[in-house]
Each structure stands twice: as C-alpha cells, then as structure tokens.
Design a protein around this motif. Structure first.
Motif, PDB file in Angstrom:
ATOM      1  N   SER A 104       0.849  -1.197   0.000  1.00 31.85           N
ATOM      2  CA  SER A 104       0.000   0.000   0.000  1.00 31.85           C
ATOM      3  C   SER A 104       0.882   1.243   0.000  1.00 31.85           C
ATOM      4  N   HIS A 105       0.507   2.229  -0.817  1.00 32.35           N
ATOM      5  CA  HIS A 105       1.272   3.464  -0.912  1.00 32.35           C
ATOM      6  C   HIS A 105       1.116   4.280   0.373  1.00 32.35           C
ATOM      7  N   SER A 106       2.230   4.885   0.813  1.00 33.36           N
ATOM      8  CA  SER A 106       2.216   5.669   2.048  1.00 33.36           C
ATOM      9  C   SER A 106       3.139   6.864   1.891  1.00 33.36           C
ATOM     10  N   VAL A 107       2.691   8.032   2.416  1.00 35.24           N
ATOM     11  CA  VAL A 107       3.519   9.252   2.374  1.00 35.24           C
ATOM     12  C   VAL A 107       3.582   9.858   3.772  1.00 35.24           C
ATOM     13  N   ILE A 108       4.606  10.718   3.988  1.00 33.52           N
ATOM     14  CA  ILE A 108       4.748  11.377   5.284  1.00 33.52           C
ATOM     15  C   ILE A 108       5.048  12.855   5.055  1.00 33.52           C
ATOM     16  N   LEU A 128      -3.794  13.954  -4.930  1.00 35.16           N
ATOM     17  CA  LEU A 128      -3.409  13.777  -6.325  1.00 35.16           C
ATOM     18  C   LEU A 128      -3.301  12.288  -6.646  1.00 35.16           C
ATOM     19  N   ASP A 129      -3.603  11.924  -7.894  1.00 32.00           N
ATOM     20  CA  ASP A 129      -3.433  10.540  -8.301  1.00 32.00           C
ATOM     21  C   ASP A 129      -1.987  10.292  -8.708  1.00 32.00           C
ATOM     22  N   ALA A 130      -1.691   9.086  -9.201  1.00 32.35           N
ATOM     23  CA  ALA A 130      -0.309   8.725  -9.529  1.00 32.35           C
ATOM     24  C   ALA A 130       0.274   9.602 -10.628  1.00 32.35           C
ATOM     25  N   GLY A 131      -0.600  10.150 -11.473  1.00 35.01           N
ATOM     26  CA  GLY A 131      -0.128  11.008 -12.556  1.00 35.01           C
ATOM     27  C   GLY A 131      -0.024  12.470 -12.179  1.00 35.01           C
ATOM     28  N   GLY A 132      -0.371  12.829 -10.957  1.00 38.95           N
ATOM     29  CA  GLY A 132      -0.284  14.212 -10.519  1.00 38.95           C
ATOM     30  C   GLY A 132      -1.563  15.004 -10.693  1.00 38.95           C
ATOM     31  N   ALA A 133      -2.617  14.361 -11.195  1.00 45.62           N
ATOM     32  CA  ALA A 133      -3.877  15.080 -11.361  1.00 45.62           C
ATOM     33  C   ALA A 133      -4.605  15.160 -10.024  1.00 45.62           C
ATOM     34  N   VAL A 134      -5.241  16.318  -9.790  1.00 48.82           N
ATOM     35  CA  VAL A 134      -5.948  16.531  -8.535  1.00 48.82           C
ATOM     36  C   VAL A 134      -7.256  15.739  -8.532  1.00 48.82           C
ATOM     37  N   ASP A 188      -0.698  11.230  -3.902  1.00 52.94           N
ATOM     38  CA  ASP A 188       0.188  12.199  -3.267  1.00 52.94           C
ATOM     39  C   ASP A 188      -0.684  13.271  -2.628  1.00 52.94           C
ATOM     40  N   LEU A 189      -0.102  14.023  -1.687  1.00 55.63           N
ATOM     41  CA  LEU A 189      -0.797  15.103  -1.003  1.00 55.63           C
ATOM     42  C   LEU A 189       0.022  16.379  -1.122  1.00 55.63           C
ATOM     43  N   ARG A 190      -0.657  17.507  -1.163  1.00 58.38           N
ATOM     44  CA  ARG A 190       0.055  18.783  -1.129  1.00 58.38           C
ATOM     45  C   ARG A 190      -0.831  19.850  -0.519  1.00 58.38           C
ATOM     46  N   ASN A 191      -0.155  20.858   0.016  1.00 61.73           N
ATOM     47  CA  ASN A 191      -0.832  22.017   0.593  1.00 61.73           C
ATOM     48  C   ASN A 191      -1.026  23.035  -0.527  1.00 61.73           C
ATOM     49  N   PRO A 192      -2.258  23.274  -0.937  1.00 56.23           N
ATOM     50  CA  PRO A 192      -2.462  24.189  -2.076  1.00 56.23           C
ATOM     51  C   PRO A 192      -1.937  25.596  -1.811  1.00 56.23           C
ATOM     52  N   ASP A 199       9.206  28.802  -5.310  1.00 53.15           N
ATOM     53  CA  ASP A 199       9.920  27.531  -5.292  1.00 53.15           C
ATOM     54  C   ASP A 199       9.330  26.671  -4.165  1.00 53.15           C
ATOM     55  N   PRO A 200       8.117  26.113  -4.370  1.00 55.44           N
ATOM     56  CA  PRO A 200       7.448  25.416  -3.261  1.00 55.44           C
ATOM     57  C   PRO A 200       8.205  24.155  -2.864  1.00 55.44           C
ATOM     58  N   PRO A 201       8.332  23.911  -1.563  1.00 50.45           N
ATOM     59  CA  PRO A 201       8.993  22.685  -1.109  1.00 50.45           C
ATOM     60  C   PRO A 201       8.053  21.489  -1.272  1.00 50.45           C
ATOM     61  N   ASP A 202       8.615  20.240  -1.247  1.00 51.69           N
ATOM     62  CA  ASP A 202       7.770  19.040  -1.267  1.00 51.69           C
ATOM     63  C   ASP A 202       7.039  18.944   0.066  1.00 51.69           C
ATOM     64  N   ASP A 203       5.698  18.904   0.022  1.00 56.07           N
ATOM     65  CA  ASP A 203       4.915  18.824   1.250  1.00 56.07           C
ATOM     66  C   ASP A 203       4.983  17.424   1.865  1.00 56.07           C
ATOM     67  N   PHE A 204       4.952  16.366   1.013  1.00 56.02           N
ATOM     68  CA  PHE A 204       4.952  14.983   1.483  1.00 56.02           C
ATOM     69  C   PHE A 204       5.946  14.158   0.668  1.00 56.02           C
ATOM     70  N   ALA A 205       6.595  13.235   1.345  1.00 57.07           N
ATOM     71  CA  ALA A 205       7.538  12.337   0.682  1.00 57.07           C
ATOM     72  C   ALA A 205       7.032  10.896   0.778  1.00 57.07           C
ATOM     73  N   THR A 206       7.407  10.077  -0.203  1.00 53.86           N
ATOM     74  CA  THR A 206       6.951   8.684  -0.241  1.00 53.86           C
ATOM     75  C   THR A 206       7.669   7.845   0.812  1.00 53.86           C
ATOM     76  N   VAL A 207       6.906   7.151   1.610  1.00 52.12           N
ATOM     77  CA  VAL A 207       7.456   6.203   2.588  1.00 52.12           C
ATOM     78  C   VAL A 207       7.510   4.807   1.986  1.00 52.12           C
ATOM     79  N   THR A 208       6.371   4.382   1.412  1.00 56.19           N
ATOM     80  CA  THR A 208       6.284   3.079   0.751  1.00 56.19           C
ATOM     81  C   THR A 208       5.611   3.276  -0.590  1.00 56.19           C
ATOM     82  N   GLN A 209       6.246   2.769  -1.630  1.00 50.40           N
ATOM     83  CA  GLN A 209       5.666   2.882  -2.958  1.00 50.40           C
ATOM     84  C   GLN A 209       4.618   1.794  -3.149  1.00 50.40           C
TER      85      GLN A 209
END
Length: 462
Positions: A104-108, A128-134, A188-192, A199-209
């Motif tokens: 299961s995919h997981s982000v932190i 966001l889905d795997a392709g980056g679409a909201v 994926d998740l992001r803070n709109p 230069d927005p930083p990455d809000d969440f990083a992948t823990v488990t793909q």
C-alpha cells in the motif's frame, strides 16, 4: 345422625376396603395401561429406526452428487503460496516466480510538530493521483490542529488512513497510507497554499511505494507477468484462487482430482447403513433388554436383508461391490476398505463411480439395451431406494408402522379414560353403600342403647 364411611361405627377400615375393591375391578384398565406403554414404546422404536434410515437416505444422496466425484484439490510447492479451488475446477498446473507482493502506498509530511494539538499549518490538502492530477480536496476542520488533520483525512472519501507518528520524543509527523494496495491506489498530497510560492517545497515524501503483486511465468522470450492489486490472484487458473505472502522462485500450483472426497463420502454411507442395521438389531434382539421393543418384527428383518443385498449384490456387468472395497462381515455389518476403493478409483474412475453411485439405467458399452452390460443402479442408488421406501414421510414403511402404533395408542388411551369414569362412578356407589351401612349400624346402636336403658329402669322383685 349421619356416620362417615371411615368405619367409626362398624370398626371396619371401609376406605381401604373400597380401594381394594376398586383395585380388583380396575384390573382390565391396568392391562390397558400396560398395553399402552408397550404400544408407545413400539411407536418410539419405529421412529428411532426411521431416523437411522432417513440419515442413510441423506448419505446415499451425497454419494450420488456429481460434485462428490469431480472434487479437486489444489497444492503448492511453497508454504508462502496457498491455493484453493471452486467446485468443478479443471485439473492442471502452473509454475511461476513470485516477483513481488502487493504493498500500500504511504507518504509522510515534511513538517514536524511538538504535539498533536499544534496547528497543522494548513487548512486544506489536495489529493493527487499517480499522474499528478488533482482528485479532490480535504478540508481540515476543528481548530486546525495536527489531530484535526488526522481526523479530516480519515473521514474523507479518498480511501486514506492518517496517523500522527511520534518519530522521536516531542516530535510528530503526519503519515497517510492508502487503504487499498497496488499501483492503482498510489496518491500524493500537497498544501495548495504552497503553490503560490516561487519555489514550493515538497509537502509529502513517499514512505512506501504502492505496487501490484506480480507473478512471472517462464524465463524465455515468451515469459510474461501476471499482476494483482492484492496478494490474491483469482482466475489465473480457472476456478483457482492463489494467495502469496513473499517473493519465491519456481513455485508450482497443481490442481488434481481429490479421491478423498469420494472415499470419505462412501465411508459416511457405510457408517449410516451400519447404524441403521445396528438400530434394528437393538430393537429386535430376542435376548435384548428394555430397548428390544420390536422383538420378532418381520418388517425390520426384511429391511436388514434389503440393506445387505443393496451393498453386496453385483452391479450389472461392472461386477461385485467388493472390487471397490465393500464386503459383508459375519456379524451382519458392512465393511469398507478405503485403500481398495482409492485404487479402484485411480484405475478406472468411471467403473468405480458406477459401482458406488450408479447412473441412469440404460444400455451399456455395447449401446444395446437388454444385454448383460446394461447400466444398473449402483450401491448408493439401491440403498437410497431402500431408505426412501422405509422413511418417506407419507408412504414409508417405518412411518406407517409408527403411525399405526400411534392410532392404537390413541384408542387405548380412550379406553383407559372411559375406565376412569367407570371406576369413579363405582367409587361413588361403594362410598354411598358403606355410608348407608355405617348409618344403619349407628341407628341400631342407638336403639340398642335405648332398649338397654329401658330394661335397666324396670323395677326388680325382691
């Protein structure tokens, strides 16, 4: 003066006398009660035997079912791979490598918090889905704390589970995991609010793909992968479900016929027949105890003969049931040899099935009716016919015998109740007669006393 029936005047125990007289007159009723008890016991015994034959019917029906003879079993060469089959699954085998299992995919989140009551730092999260679409937006309610963010994610409709993970004392981060496994559930998740930054930083990083479970079949140019979003593969082999738990190489899943199902069902049929025979023996044994309420019953002796014949007589051109492990013991029971049955089933499945379960009556291998090779009912079909004739709820021999005893019992009960009325009237009559006798004796006693007094008062000569 009225005297009671207790014998105060006569000195007789008239109550006991009445009881003794009634006991003597009640002898016919006592005999009726004995007959009633025996009749009810016989009805109960017939029903007990009937229950055994009903169980025999059920066992015979089970052996005649197609699925009993088409049962298959799936086996795996690896303990980490299990396989199960649906009824009627075809035989076959498949060898493969378990390339990977589903995750299961997981982000932190990148932000850290001193407590779950700290402000989350965002009021909304975009999914966001795997392709980056909201896919949509999650709104953080309450006071906007980290705990509120966890609640908002868990209550959302995106199939996500959130938790505040304490990565070190006094240091929390927000981790979110997809409820479903596989690549299709990657997100994926992001803070709109950060999108406005240059230069927005990455809000969440992948823990488990999140990845699909993958089986690889073959190693040549024609090798191919089979994928599943979970660790369960359905339909890779028709009617087979395969479950994997870790990577493995050279795993073979094989689906083959399962003779144990037919053997176990045959054993159950023999056991049911033996229980029916034993019940008849107990109920009819001339030297038996209280349970032998049907001694000498010819109908039950006939049933015993029919059961033994059904289990032992030749089945047309297929021969003796002994060739599939059925024999009669000297004590009048049936013996089943599982090893002989299994061997016969492996050598000639069609013949073993005809002997045990039979089939539609008709021409045999030569295609001509009336010849010696015609198909005739097998052991199960013959036992089924015996059991149905005995236990049918409307026309069964045992059913009718039990009902007949019920009718006799009802008639005897009516006669006993009629005797109750007759004896009660007799008691009343005897009571009146003895009461009258006591009254008469009392009157005579009074007269005797008066006369004695009168004589005593007469003057005496000097």
């Amino acid at each position: 003066m009225t005297m009671s029936v207790g014998g105060l005047v006569s000195g007789l125990d008239t109550s006991t006398l009445i009881s003794q007289l009634l006991r003597a007159e009640a002898a016919p009723q006592t005999a009726l009660k004995t007959r009633l008890s025996l009749t009810e016991a016989a009805a109960s015994a017939y029903r007990s035997v009937n229950g055994r034959f009903d169980a025999l019917r059920t066992a015979a029906e089970a052996l005649a079912k197609t699925e009993t003879w088409t049962a298959v079993e799936a086996t795996s060469t690896a303990s980490s791979v299990t396989a199960s089959t649906d009824a009627g699954a075809p035989t076959g085998s498949l060898t493969f490598d378990v390339k990977n299992t589903a995750t299961s995919h997981s982000v932190i989140g990148a932000a850290t918090y001193a407590a779950t009551t700290d402000s989350a730092g965002f009021s909304k999260l975009e999914v966001l889905d795997a392709g980056g679409a909201v896919k949509g937006t999650i709104t953080v309610g309450g006071s906007g704390t980290l705990a509120d963010a966890v609640t908002a994610v868990n209550d959302s409709s995106f199939g996500l589970s959130a938790t505040a993970v304490q990565v070190s004392p006094g240091k929390y981060r927000l981790q979110v995991t997809a409820d479903a496994s596989g690549s299709a559930a990657v997100f994926d998740l992001r803070n709109p609010a950060n999108l406005a930054l240059l230069d927005p930083p990455d809000d969440f990083a992948t823990v488990t793909q999140g990845v699909d479970a993958t089986l690889t079949v073959g190693g040549g140019t024609g090798a191919y992968d089979i994928v599943s979003p979970t660790n369960t593969f359905t339909g890779v082999m028709s009617g087979v479900t395969i479950t994997v738990s870790k990577p493995e190489t050279a795993v073979t899943v094989k689906v083959a016929g399962d003779p144990d199902v037919a053997a176990t069902t045959m054993q159950a049929l023999v056991d049911a027949a033996n229980r029916a025979l034993s019940e008849i023996t107990v109920r009819t044994d001339p030297k038996g105890g209280p349970a032998a309420t049907l001694k000498g019953d010819s109908a039950l002796r006939g049933l015993t003969s029919r059961v033994l014949e059904a289990a032992s007589l030749a089945v047309g051109a297929d021969g003796s049931p002994a060739t599939i492990g059925l024999q009669l013991n000297r004590d009048g029971t049936i013996l089943f040899d599982k090893a002989t049955f299994t061997t016969a089933l492996a050598d000639d499945p069609a013949r073993a099935r005809r002997l045990a379960a039979g089939g539609p009556a008709g021409p045999g291998p030569d295609g001509v009716s009336g010849n010696a090779d015609d198909i005739v009912p097998g052991v199960a079909q013959r036992l089924l016919a015996v059991a149905e004739a005995a236990s049918d709820s409307s026309t069964g021999t045992l059913t009718l015998l039990a009902k007949g005893r019920d009718g006799q019992a009802d008639d005897l009960q009516d006669q006993i109740e009629a005797w109750d009325v007759r004896l009660d009237r007799r008691r009343q009559l005897l009571t009146r007669q003895f009461t009258a006798m006591e009254t008469a004796l009392g009157s005579l006693q009074q007269q005797s006393s008066w006369l004695a007094g009168q004589i005593a008062s007469l003057p005496r000569s000097s």
